[in-house]
Design an enzyme around this catalytic site. Structure first.
Site, PDB file in Angstrom:
ATOM      1  N   HIS A 121       0.814  -1.215   0.000  1.00 58.24           N
ATOM      2  CA  HIS A 121       0.000   0.000   0.000  1.00 58.24           C
ATOM      3  C   HIS A 121       0.849   1.267   0.000  1.00 58.24           C
ATOM      4  CE1 HIS A 121       0.789   0.695   4.327  1.00 58.24           C
ATOM      5  NE2 HIS A 121       0.713  -0.626   4.433  1.00 58.24           N
ATOM      6  N   ASP A 122       0.415   2.224  -0.810  1.00 53.39           N
ATOM      7  CA  ASP A 122       0.977   3.581  -0.851  1.00 53.39           C
ATOM      8  C   ASP A 122       2.379   3.659  -1.435  1.00 53.39           C
ATOM      9  OD1 ASP A 122      -1.309   4.916   0.587  1.00 53.39           O
ATOM     10  OD2 ASP A 122      -0.649   3.561   2.162  1.00 53.39           O
ATOM     11  N   GLY A 139       5.019  -1.007   2.898  1.00 48.48           N
ATOM     12  CA  GLY A 139       4.190   0.167   2.643  1.00 48.48           C
ATOM     13  C   GLY A 139       4.971   1.458   2.533  1.00 48.48           C
TER      14      GLY A 139
END
Length: 262
Positions: A121-122, A139
């Site tokens: 994520h991200d 992340g």
């Protein structure tokens, strides 16, 4: 004639260009958008708010747009955005972003991403990046243009890998990797300048000389980081043809909140 295999499950709300090819048993969710001439292999699952550009090749068994592996995720409307002309090999997993960051996991253009790569994520990836098999990005990792990451490498949360850097096989990246350098190992060690990569990309002799001088200032003269940055800034007067490289290095060092590999 259709380019979607009859065994594929494509939600009627998904937006696929008519030239998109979808292989057997693939599953594509309602919020997915895919651009022209992209090919999606057998058994792929593409879900979530996922936008994929044109001319991508997505091989079998990839999972794109699944929810983040983050216990704080509570169903917020986050995204995965993939650019154009990327090669995404078998069993890759790219997750949506989270509300704790920009809310978007982003992959640029013309990247070569080998099998079993995980992009959490991200993460923010630029363009022309190569990632070998089993690279794992935690992340919020940022990888800049033209970086190369060797197989079986793990990258800790919020680390950055600079443009034109090369990370060797089976490395543990727990510090930011400045642009243009070669690093490897666990613990991570800086080996020198990525001369092979720079020459392949037609860097001029002046630019390469400036990059080698920046490496010396950072790693060979016993300077503090602040002293090295002063020396790097001073190179501009001697090597104006390397202004872009000097500015990139200075900006990267100035924002290295977690410290650099050194």
């Amino acid at each position: 004639m259709t380019l979607i295999h009859p065994t594929a499950i494509v939600d009627p709300a998904a937006q696929l260009d008519p030239t998109v090819s979808v292989g057997p048993y693939a599953v594509i969710g309602p919020q997915v958008r895919v651009g022209a001439a992209t090919t999606i292999g057998a058994h792929c699952v593409i879900e979530g708010r996922t936008t994929i550009g044109r001319d991508n090749r997505i091989f079998q068994f990839a999972s794109l747009g699944a929810i983040p592996q983050d216990k704080k995720y509570a169903g917020e409307p986050t995204e995965l955005v993939i650019g154009d002309r990327n090669t995404i090999r078998e069993f890759c997993t790219f997750n949506l972003g989270t509300a704790q960051d920009a809310g978007v996991t982003r992959v640029g253009d013309d990247n070569w991403i080998m099998a079993y790569v995980h992009i959490a994520h991200d993460c923010q990836l630029g363009s022309q990046i190569t990632m070998a098999n089993n690279v794992t990005l935690a992340g919020h990792v940022h990888v800049e243009d033209w970086a190369t990451v060797g197989g079986l490498t793990g990258v800790l949360q919020r680390m950055r890998i600079g443009a034109h850097a090369m990370v060797g096989f089976a490395s543990h990246v727990n510090k930011d990797v400045p642009p243009y350098l070669v690093v490897d190992g666990s613990p991570l060690v800086v080996r020198g300048v990525n001369l092979v990569g720079l020459r392949r990309r037609d860097f001029s002799a002046e630019r390469i000389a400036a990059i080698r001088d920046m490496h010396k200032l950072l790693y060979r003269q016993g300077k503090t980081l602040d002293e090295a940055r002063e020396g790097i800034a001073a190179l501009l007067a001697e090597m104006p043809g390397a202004a872009e490289d000097i500015a990139r290095m200075d900006a990267f060092l100035g924002s290295a909140a977690s410290g650099i590999a050194r």
